[in-house]
Design an enzyme around this catalytic site. Structure first.
Site, PDB file in Angstrom:
ATOM      1  N   ARG A 125     -26.702  -6.309 -12.640  1.00  0.00           N
ATOM      2  CA  ARG A 125     -26.543  -7.763 -12.619  1.00  0.00           C
ATOM      3  C   ARG A 125     -27.871  -8.476 -12.718  1.00  0.00           C
ATOM      4  NH1 ARG A 125     -23.530  -8.533  -7.984  1.00  0.00           N
ATOM      5  NH2 ARG A 125     -21.739  -8.457  -9.342  1.00  0.00           N
ATOM      6  N   TYR A 126     -28.902  -7.870 -12.153  1.00  0.00           N
ATOM      7  CA  TYR A 126     -30.225  -8.480 -12.133  1.00  0.00           C
ATOM      8  C   TYR A 126     -31.084  -7.810 -13.195  1.00  0.00           C
ATOM      9  CZ  TYR A 126     -28.835 -10.176  -7.487  1.00  0.00           C
ATOM     10  OH  TYR A 126     -28.204 -10.769  -6.439  1.00  0.00           O
ATOM     11  N   ARG A 129     -33.152  -4.402 -11.633  1.00  0.00           N
ATOM     12  CA  ARG A 129     -32.648  -3.446 -10.645  1.00  0.00           C
ATOM     13  C   ARG A 129     -31.148  -3.269 -10.806  1.00  0.00           C
ATOM     14  NH1 ARG A 129     -33.664  -8.418  -8.946  1.00  0.00           N
ATOM     15  NH2 ARG A 129     -32.705  -9.331  -7.103  1.00  0.00           N
ATOM     16  N   CYS A 138     -17.028   7.027   3.478  1.00  0.00           N
ATOM     17  CA  CYS A 138     -17.968   6.565   4.502  1.00  0.00           C
ATOM     18  C   CYS A 138     -17.693   7.305   5.803  1.00  0.00           C
ATOM     19  CB  CYS A 138     -17.799   5.070   4.751  1.00  0.00           C
ATOM     20  SG  CYS A 138     -18.262   4.087   3.323  1.00  0.00           S
ATOM     21  N   CYS A 142     -14.987   0.012   7.354  1.00  0.00           N
ATOM     22  CA  CYS A 142     -15.074  -1.333   7.909  1.00  0.00           C
ATOM     23  C   CYS A 142     -13.980  -2.175   7.267  1.00  0.00           C
ATOM     24  CB  CYS A 142     -16.451  -1.916   7.623  1.00  0.00           C
ATOM     25  SG  CYS A 142     -17.762  -0.722   7.998  1.00  0.00           S
ATOM     26  N   CYS A 145     -14.769  -4.374   4.222  1.00  0.00           N
ATOM     27  CA  CYS A 145     -15.625  -3.791   3.183  1.00  0.00           C
ATOM     28  C   CYS A 145     -15.364  -4.397   1.806  1.00  0.00           C
ATOM     29  CB  CYS A 145     -15.425  -2.285   3.121  1.00  0.00           C
ATOM     30  SG  CYS A 145     -16.460  -1.531   1.847  1.00  0.00           S
ATOM     31  N   ARG A 147     -16.149  -3.046  -0.920  1.00  0.00           N
ATOM     32  CA  ARG A 147     -15.790  -1.999  -1.895  1.00  0.00           C
ATOM     33  C   ARG A 147     -14.609  -1.164  -1.434  1.00  0.00           C
ATOM     34  NH1 ARG A 147     -21.592  -0.854  -2.498  1.00  0.00           N
ATOM     35  NH2 ARG A 147     -22.277  -2.703  -3.603  1.00  0.00           N
ATOM     36  N   ASP A 304     -17.553 -11.464   2.146  1.00  0.00           N
ATOM     37  CA  ASP A 304     -16.906 -11.653   0.843  1.00  0.00           C
ATOM     38  C   ASP A 304     -15.394 -11.784   1.004  1.00  0.00           C
ATOM     39  OD1 ASP A 304     -19.357 -11.335  -0.498  1.00  0.00           O
ATOM     40  OD2 ASP A 304     -19.165  -9.155  -0.445  1.00  0.00           O
ATOM     41  N   ASP A 341     -22.966 -13.948  -1.511  1.00  0.00           N
ATOM     42  CA  ASP A 341     -22.914 -13.173  -2.740  1.00  0.00           C
ATOM     43  C   ASP A 341     -21.867 -13.885  -3.604  1.00  0.00           C
ATOM     44  OD1 ASP A 341     -23.666 -11.126  -4.451  1.00  0.00           O
ATOM     45  OD2 ASP A 341     -23.539  -9.602  -2.889  1.00  0.00           O
ATOM     46  N   LYS A 348     -26.738 -12.693  -5.251  1.00  0.00           N
ATOM     47  CA  LYS A 348     -26.931 -13.209  -3.896  1.00  0.00           C
ATOM     48  C   LYS A 348     -27.657 -14.545  -3.941  1.00  0.00           C
ATOM     49  CE  LYS A 348     -27.304  -8.492  -2.202  1.00  0.00           C
ATOM     50  NZ  LYS A 348     -27.137  -7.851  -3.529  1.00  0.00           N
TER      51      LYS A 348
HETATM   52  C1  LIG Z   1     -27.493  -6.639  -3.703  1.00  0.00           C
HETATM   53  C2  LIG Z   1     -27.620  -6.118  -5.033  1.00  0.00           C
HETATM   54  C3  LIG Z   1     -28.855  -5.712  -5.528  1.00  0.00           C
HETATM   55  C4  LIG Z   1     -30.129  -5.806  -4.730  1.00  0.00           C
HETATM   56  O1  LIG Z   1     -30.426  -7.134  -4.426  1.00  0.00           O
HETATM   57  P1  LIG Z   1     -31.744  -7.515  -3.648  1.00  0.00           P
HETATM   58  O2  LIG Z   1     -31.645  -8.995  -3.450  1.00  0.00           O
HETATM   59  O3  LIG Z   1     -32.898  -7.117  -4.522  1.00  0.00           O
HETATM   60  O4  LIG Z   1     -31.753  -6.762  -2.369  1.00  0.00           O
HETATM   61  C5  LIG Z   1     -28.907  -5.244  -6.807  1.00  0.00           C
HETATM   62  N1  LIG Z   1     -27.799  -5.175  -7.581  1.00  0.00           N
HETATM   63  C6  LIG Z   1     -26.604  -5.572  -7.130  1.00  0.00           C
HETATM   64  C7  LIG Z   1     -25.434  -5.509  -8.036  1.00  0.00           C
HETATM   65  C8  LIG Z   1     -26.466  -6.052  -5.836  1.00  0.00           C
HETATM   66  O5  LIG Z   1     -25.265  -6.424  -5.386  1.00  0.00           O
HETATM   67  S1  SF4 Z   2     -19.054  -1.706   4.705  1.00  0.00           S
HETATM   68 FE1  SF4 Z   2     -17.836  -0.438   3.304  1.00  0.00          FE
HETATM   69  S2  SF4 Z   2     -19.321   0.872   2.290  1.00  0.00           S
HETATM   70 FE2  SF4 Z   2     -20.296   0.067   4.128  1.00  0.00          FE
HETATM   71  S3  SF4 Z   2     -19.882   1.606   5.717  1.00  0.00           S
HETATM   72 FE3  SF4 Z   2     -18.299   0.062   5.881  1.00  0.00          FE
HETATM   73  S4  SF4 Z   2     -16.635   0.884   4.636  1.00  0.00           S
HETATM   74 FE4  SF4 Z   2     -18.475   1.985   4.038  1.00  0.00          FE
END
Ligand SMILES: *Cc1c(COP(=O)(O)O)cnc(C)c1O
Ligand code: SF4
Length: 470
Positions: A125-126, A129, A138, A142, A145, A147, A304, A341, A348
Site C-alpha cells: 500500500r505504501y 514497504r 495465532c 482476539c 482481529c 484479519r 477497525d 487505519d 494509517k
Molecule cells: C501498517 C502497515 C504498514 C507499516 O506501516 P508503518 O506506519 O510504517 O508502521 C505497511 N503496510 C501495510 C499494508 C500496513 O497495514
Molecule cells: S489481533 Fe489477530 S493477528 Fe493479532 S494476535 Fe490477535 S488474532 Fe492474532
C-alpha cells in the site's frame, strides 16, 4: 494511585492466576511454550471448566465460534479474573453475547488488504514497504482481529511464501517488510529462520519487522533458541501488541527483555477497545508498564470495523481524549500516535487533538495550545536581511558608530588579546570580530534594535502563558 490498582499482575486474593486455574501444572509445564500451546482453550465446553457462562448464552456463544475461532493459552487465561464478567482480558478473547448480536455488523476485510495485494499474502500500500502475511494462526484469537478472515489451522504453504519473497526481491523500492499474520512466531523457529534468511538475502531490503502478540499471549515462546536465531537477521524490529496493563507481567517482561538483549528494538501497537483500555488511568498504566519493559508505545489504533466486533469499538473522540490525557501528563516517550487505519485501504492516518489551533502561512504565525489549554503564539522565522540591518543602523560609513565598537573591544579583547587591534573598533565588527570562547550575545542583544518592519510581537492571547514557552 491508579497505577497500583490496575497494573498489578497476578493477584492471589482474587480468583485468577495460575494457582487458581491450573493448580496441578508443574513449573516445567507452565514455562514450556509447547505445553501452553497444546493446552489452549479452544471450545466453549472447555472454557466452561474455568469460567462461568450463563446457561442461556451458551448456545449462541458456541454458534459464534463458527464465525471466528477461539484460542486462549493457559497463561493468558490466568490473567482473567473469574469473578468479573466484564474483565478486560476476557473481553479480548472470550466470545460475548454482544458478538452474537453484532455478527452481521462490519466487514470481512476492513482495510482492503486483498485489493492492494499483488501476490497472495503481500499487501503493498505504501511506496517503500510491504506487509507480508506468513501465518494463518495465532497463540490467542482476539475477538476484534482485523484479519479474522485468514485464520485457518493450515500453515501458509512454502510455495506461497516463496512467491511473496520473490515479489519483494523483484520490487526494488521495498526497503522495509512487515512480517505478520496471524502470528509469525506461531511458526517453528527453523521455519521462521528459512523465511528470514530468504528476506535477508534481498540486497535492497533494509529492515525486517515482525508483528507478534506472542510476548503477550505466550511469552514462554521467547526462548534462547528463538532469540539466537533472530539476532542473525538484523536490522530486525519487533512490534508487540499489549492492550492492558494487566498483560504487563513478569513473564511478559522477561520475554521482552530477552528480545531487547538480542538487539531487537520493541515497539507496541495497541488497539483501542471499549471496556478494555478506553480510559485514561488504564492507558496511562499500560504505557508506563511498557516503558518499564523498555517497550516504546508506537501506535494506538482506532478499532477497525471488522465483522462481529462492533461492541468492542469506541469513538474517535475517546481516542483523542486518551491522547489528551497523556500528552504533557507523562513522558513524551510513552505516548503512542493515535491512528485510524482508513477503511478500504487508505493507510494509517494520525489523528491528534487540536494543539495547533490555527496557522497562517502567509503571516507566518501559528496559534498553539498546550496540555493545560493555555494558548501561545509562535512566529515562523524571519531572518534580518543585510538591507534591513543597514536601514535600522543607518547604512554608511558611520553605521558602526553606535557604540558597538567599544562594547566588543572589551568583551573580547581581554580573552586572548587577538591580534593587535584591541581598541580598534573595526568597520564591520559583525563580520570580522574575533571569536573567543564566550558569547557576545548579551552585547548584541543590547545594541541591535529590533527591525521595525517585523510582525508585531504578541506574547499570548489568554494572558495565562509565561515567558519561557518551552
Ligand atoms: C501498517 C502497515 C504498514 C507499516 O506501516 P508503518 O506506519 O510504517 O508502521 C505497511 N503496510 C501495510 C499494508 C500496513 O497495514
Ligand atoms: S489481533 Fe489477530 S493477528 Fe493479532 S494476535 Fe490477535 S488474532 Fe492474532
Amino acid at each position: 494511585m491508579e497505577e497500583s490498582s490496575t497494573s498489578s499482575t497476578v493477584q492471589v486474593q482474587s480468583r485468577r492466576g495460575r494457582g487458581y486455574y491450573f493448580p496441578d501444572a508443574t513449573d516445567e509445564q507452565w514455562t514450556d511454550w509447547r505445553w501452553q500451546f497444546r493446552h489452549r482453550i479452544t471450545s466453549l465446553d472447555e472454557l466452561l471448566r474455568f469460567l462461568h457462562i450463563p446457561e442461556d448464552e451458551r448456545a449462541a456463544r458456541r454458534e459464534v465460534l463458527r464465525d471466528f475461532r477461539m484460542g486462549i493459552t493457559p497463561y493468558y487465561l490466568s490473567l482473567i479474573d473469574a469473578d468479573d464478567p466484564d474483565d478486560p482480558i476476557l473481553r479480548q478473547v472470550v466470545p460475548l453475547q454482544d458478538e452474537v448480536y453484532n455478527r452481521e455488523v462490519g466487514v470481512e476485510d476492513p482495510l482492503g488488504e486483498e485489493a492492494y495485494s499483488p501476490v497472495p499474502g503481500i499487501t503493498h500500500r505504501y511506496p517503500d514497504r510491504v506487509l507480508m502475511v506468513i501465518s494463518n494462526s495465532c497463540a490467542i484469537y482476539c475477538r476484534y482481529c482485523t484479519r479474522k478472515r485468514i485464520m485457518y489451522e493450515d500453515a501458509v504453504p512454502d510455495i506461497e511464501i516463496d512467491r511473496m519473497v520473490d515479489y519483494i526481491a523483484r520490487t526494488p523500492q521495498v526497503r522495509d517488510v512487515v512480517v505478520s499474520g496471524g502470528d509469525p512466531l506461531n511458526n517453528s523457529t527453523p521455519k521462521l529462520e528459512r523465511i528470514l534468511s530468504k528476506l535477508r538475502a534481498i540486497p535492497h531490503l533494509e529492515i525486517i519487522r515482525i508483528g507478534t502478540r506472542v510476548p503477550v499471549a505466550l511469552p514462554q515462546r521467547i526462548d534462547d533458541e528463538l532469540c539466537e536465531m533472530l539476532q542473525k537477521y538484523h536490522p530486525l524490529w519487533i512490534n508487540v501488541h499489549f492492550n492492558h496493563p494487566r498483560e504487563v507481567t513478569p513473564e511478559a517482561a522477561r520475554a521482552c527483555d530477552k528480545l531487547s538483549r538480542a538487539g531487537v528494538p520493541l515497539n507496541n501497537q495497541s488497539v483501542l477497545l471499549k471496556g478494555v483500555n478506553d480510559d485514561v488511568p488504564t492507558m496511562k498504566a499500560l504505557v508506563h508498564g511498557l516503558m518499564r519493559m523498555r517497550v516504546r508505545p508506537y501506535y494506538l489504533y482506532q478499532c477497525d470495523p471488522v465483522r462481529g466486533s462492533e461492541h468492542l469499538r469506541t469513538t474517535v473522540g475517546k481516542g483523542l481524549e486518551l491522547i489528551e490525557g497523556l500528552r504533557g501528563h507523562t513522558s513524551g516517550l510513552a505516548i503512542p500516535t493515535f491512528v485510524i487505519d482508513a477503511p478500504g485501504g487508505g493507510g494509517k492516518i494520525p489523528v491528534t487533538p487540536d494543539y495547533l489551533q490555527s496557522y497562517d502561512p502567509v503571516a507566518g504565525r501559528a496559534v498553539v495550545r498546550n496540555f493545560q489549554k493555555k494558548v501561545f503564539v509562535y512566529d515562523d522565522p524571519r531572518p534580518v536581511s543585510s538591507a534591513e540591518w543597514k536601514a535600522a543602523h543607518g547604512a554608511g560609513a558611520n553605521g558602526n558608530g553606535n557604540g558597538n565598537g567599544n562594547g566588543h573591544a572589551n568583551g573580547n579583547g581581554n580573552g586572548n588579546g587577538h591580534g593587535n587591534g584591541n581598541g580598534h573598533a573595526p568597520a564591520t565588527d559583525l563580520e570580522g570580530r574575533p571569536i573567543v570562547g564566550k558569547s557576545t550575545w548579551v552585547h548584541r542583544g543590547h545594541q541591535a534594535p529590533a527591525p521595525t518592519n517585523r510582525l508585531p510581537t504578541v506574547d499570548r492571547i489568554d494572558g495565562g502563558g509565561n515567558g519561557d514557552g518551552r
